[in-house]
Design a protein around this motif. Structure first.
Motif, PDB file in Angstrom:
ATOM      1  N   LYS A  83       0.839  -1.195   0.000  1.00  0.00           N
ATOM      2  CA  LYS A  83       0.000   0.000   0.000  1.00  0.00           C
ATOM      3  C   LYS A  83       0.876   1.248   0.000  1.00  0.00           C
ATOM      4  CE  LYS A  83      -3.872   2.007   2.634  1.00  0.00           C
ATOM      5  NZ  LYS A  83      -4.791   1.788   3.778  1.00  0.00           N
TER       6      LYS A  83
ATOM      7  N   GLY B  48      -8.101   7.464  -2.881  1.00  0.00           N
ATOM      8  CA  GLY B  48      -7.796   7.089  -1.516  1.00  0.00           C
ATOM      9  C   GLY B  48      -8.380   8.067  -0.524  1.00  0.00           C
TER      10      GLY B  48
ATOM     11  N   GLU C   7      -5.703   3.575  -2.370  1.00  0.00           N
ATOM     12  CA  GLU C   7      -6.334   2.263  -2.497  1.00  0.00           C
ATOM     13  C   GLU C   7      -5.638   1.489  -3.602  1.00  0.00           C
ATOM     14  OE1 GLU C   7     -10.324   3.331  -3.329  1.00  0.00           O
ATOM     15  OE2 GLU C   7     -10.722   4.065  -1.307  1.00  0.00           O
TER      16      GLU C   7
END
Length: 646
Positions: free
Chosen positions: A581, A609, A646
């Motif tokens: 991530k 995100g 994300e």
């Protein structure tokens, strides 16, 4: 007469052969972008140049060493130029900017014959992100040799600009604790500008040259050399190597300048170079050429976050009840560590500290303890004192800490860069590793590749960190631009114990100049194997739940780094990856709002995100969801943000 004439002619021919300049000897990087050219001039002085594509980033610069018994700076003869060899290396770092590192370079050894028939080798390794070179001296002598001068120079184009750290005068500063690399950078100054403190410029040195960026530093410094820096004066933009000042040794008779038997090799001189600041920030060259780890037992080395009372509560907080509360704080935040700072030995005591260690262990928290490195080379009075310098005493102390369940030490107030100090640092690391202790060096020299050689070295200070902000308003006022400088120089060469993150107001009525968004961004922007946070339990309790959760779940270590945007001293936007991530953080070090447009597709297939930044005031937060792979974001003056992709 005829015989005499022939002999004279032969000697004259030999001198001509000795002094004959050599054609350039070229070595290029695997991609051909970086090129080094070495020549030997008519005086027998070896010189080198560095090009990045069509730009000359280092003009004819000198090479050479001067030993007490042999001068390898002139009257040399080329004895051989080896073939170019391919060097590759894959390795893992526990406490640095990248976990899995890959290195490839072209290597060439040049041999020069000097006095006594001894050989000086200069080994160049040229990679796509720069040049590393070092010296090796070979000769028939069993005597200890001493370097009295290193004639290496870095000759910059006169139009070059520097972002440079003034080197401090030894035995100055609070309690005579300098030099410990705690000055402010001089930004955008002309190459050749004299240092304001008269002692030259510290490594790392960041320079803008011919439209490219260069970072100069050194690495792989073993116990047989002294830490160096750049010279005070640099006529025509030519910086030399400066050695430590006379007081920078552990005892009055300990080695200051480099001493060793033969054969002998020096540290690597490192020139990181690229077309953008991304090369500087993302390069691992300083560990690529460092000695591999000396121990394979690294299970005890665990990166993480740490609760820490001293920054805001100072010496009075090193008492049992306060530290028990901070252990609870670390447990609630899911942080691995709690650091108990100076005076714990007198204000808590060994037995009660062992009791705290057991309590912390029950909360899944480990303790770190502060030590004075010795105190004989400065006037710092904080205890524990004089328990680490003598080898037997040090090993007994580390064994006692191991029995108490302590997991690491923060060792403070070192006395300089002389060879005896370089040996002392490495003695500490080796003995700490044997006792299963991680190490944080504070009031210290800079990283020199040691995070690879000694994996238990989790971080080093060597920066004007947050503690200074709590001392004076002037430091608080300079924090925004100072923090926007550090990713491009100091933190680019190794872990940095700046001790970031403060949402509370500061003691003594000092006004914090940064927004809460700026402070939160530092938790990602700055890299440290153990990140000690300034904020205390009461201040954290006042923050929104999503901010607290962000800090609870922030990874303990990073796998990769990318620079997305920035300029030294003005602003910086970095992305760090962990557990698959990406976390993006940005700060604005100026007094004007700045808008950045980020191409997040450089990080892979992302779809947006969660963004956290300032709210309606500088002490508030706001959060929202963003979408897409491109983001245009205004950053308020002295503001910042974090973005979890994300």
């Amino acid at each position: 007469m005829k015989s005499t004439i022939l002999m004279a002619f032969g000697l004259f021919s030999a001198v001509l052969a000795w002094a004959r300049p050599t054609p350039p000897i070229l070595t290029s990087s695997p991609d051909g972008a970086v090129r080094v050219s070495v020549t030997l001039d008519a005086a027998g002085v070896p010189r080198y140049t560095v090009h990045y594509r069509d730009a000359e980033v280092l003009r004819h610069s000198r090479l050479g060493l001067q030993l007490a018994e042999a001068d390898f700076s002139r009257d040399l003869r080329l004895a051989g130029a080896g073939k170019v060899e391919i060097v590759t290396d894959n390795y893992t770092l526990l406490n640095d900017k990248r976990a899995a590192c890959r290195y490839q370079a072209n290597r060439r050894r040049l041999r020069f014959r000097g006095p006594k028939g001894w050989l000086l080798s200069v080994i160049f390794q040229v990679s796509n992100d720069g040049v590393a070179f070092r010296y090796e001296v070979e000769g028939q002598s069993k005597a200890v040799q001493r370097v009295v001068a290193e004639h290496t120079t870095f000759r910059l184009p006169t139009v070059a600009k520097g972002w440079l750290h003034p080197h401090a005068v030894a035995q100055t500063g609070w309690a005579n604790t300098q030099p410990s690399y705690e000055e402010y950078y001089q930004m955008g100054i002309a190459a050749g500008t004299p240092s304001p403190l008269g002692q030259g410029w510290s490594f790392p040195a960041l320079l803008q040259v011919a439209g490219h960026w260069v970072l100069l530093t050194e690495t792989d410094l073993d116990r047989h050399y002294a830490g160096a820096h750049l010279s005070h004066l640099a006529p025509d933009g030519e910086y030399g190597i400066a050695f430590p000042q006379a007081p920078e040794r552990t005892t009055p008779t300990a080695p200051l300048l480099p001493e060793s038997g033969l054969p002998w090799r020096t540290p690597w001189r490192v020139v990181i170079v690229g077309p953008s600041l991304g090369t500087i920030v993302e390069s691992t060259l300083t560990t690529d050429v460092a000695t591999p780890a000396k121990t394979k037992d690294t299970a005890f080395v665990q990166p993480g976050k740490a609760a820490w009372s001293w920054a805001l509560l100072k010496d009075e907080s090193a008492v049992y009840e306060v530290q028990k509360r901070f252990i609870d704080y670390a447990a609630d935040m899911k942080w691995r560590y709690c650091l108990i700072d100076a005076l714990w030995d007198t204000q808590i005591g060994y037995e009660k500290t062992a009791e705290l260690a057991r309590y912390a262990h029950s909360k899944n928290v480990d303790l770190l303890l502060w030590y004075n490195s010795n105190g004989s080379w400065n006037q710092a009075p904080q205890t524990p004192l004089r328990r680490l310098f003598e080898p037997d005493t040090r090993r007994q102390e580390f064994a006692r800490l191991q029995q108490m369940g302590i997991k690491g030490v923060k060792i403070d107030f070192f006395g300089g860069d002389g060879q005896s100090f370089m040996a002392y640092y490495q003695d500490l690391l080796e003995d700490a590793a044997a006792a299963g202790l991680v190490v944080n060096f504070h009031g210290t020299t800079i990283p020199r590749g040691w995070t690879r050689t000694y994996p238990n070295l989790v971080t080093m200070e060597a920066v004007r960190g947050y503690e200074f902000i709590t001392f004076e308003q002037a430091n608080a006022d300079q924090q925004p631009s100072h923090c926007a400088m550090l990713p491009f120089a100091r933190n680019a060469i190794g872990p940095m114990d700046f001790t970031p993150l403060c949402f509370s107001e500061l003691p003594g009525g000092i006004r914090r100049a940064t927004t809460n968004g700026f402070e939160l961004a530092l938790s990602v922007l700055f890299q440290s194997g153990i990140q000690h946070y300034v904020e205390i339990p009461e201040g954290m309790a006042r923050q929104p739940a999503y901010v607290v959760d962000f800090l609870r779940n922030l990874p303990p270590r990073w796998d990769d780094v990318r620079l997305l945007d920035g300029f030294p001293g003005q602003y910086a936007v970095l992305a760090r990856q962990a557990q698959g991530k990406w976390y993006v953080a940005g700060i604005n070090g100026t007094e004007k709002e700045r808008t950045v447009t980020l191409d997040l597709s450089k990080l892979g297939p992302v779809q947006g995100g969660t963004l956290i930044t300032e709210g309606s005031t500088s002490r508030d937060f706001s959060t929202r969801h963003v979408t897409g792979s491109s983001l245009t974001l205004p950053i308020k003056p002295h503001g910042g943000f974090v973005l979890m992709l994300e």
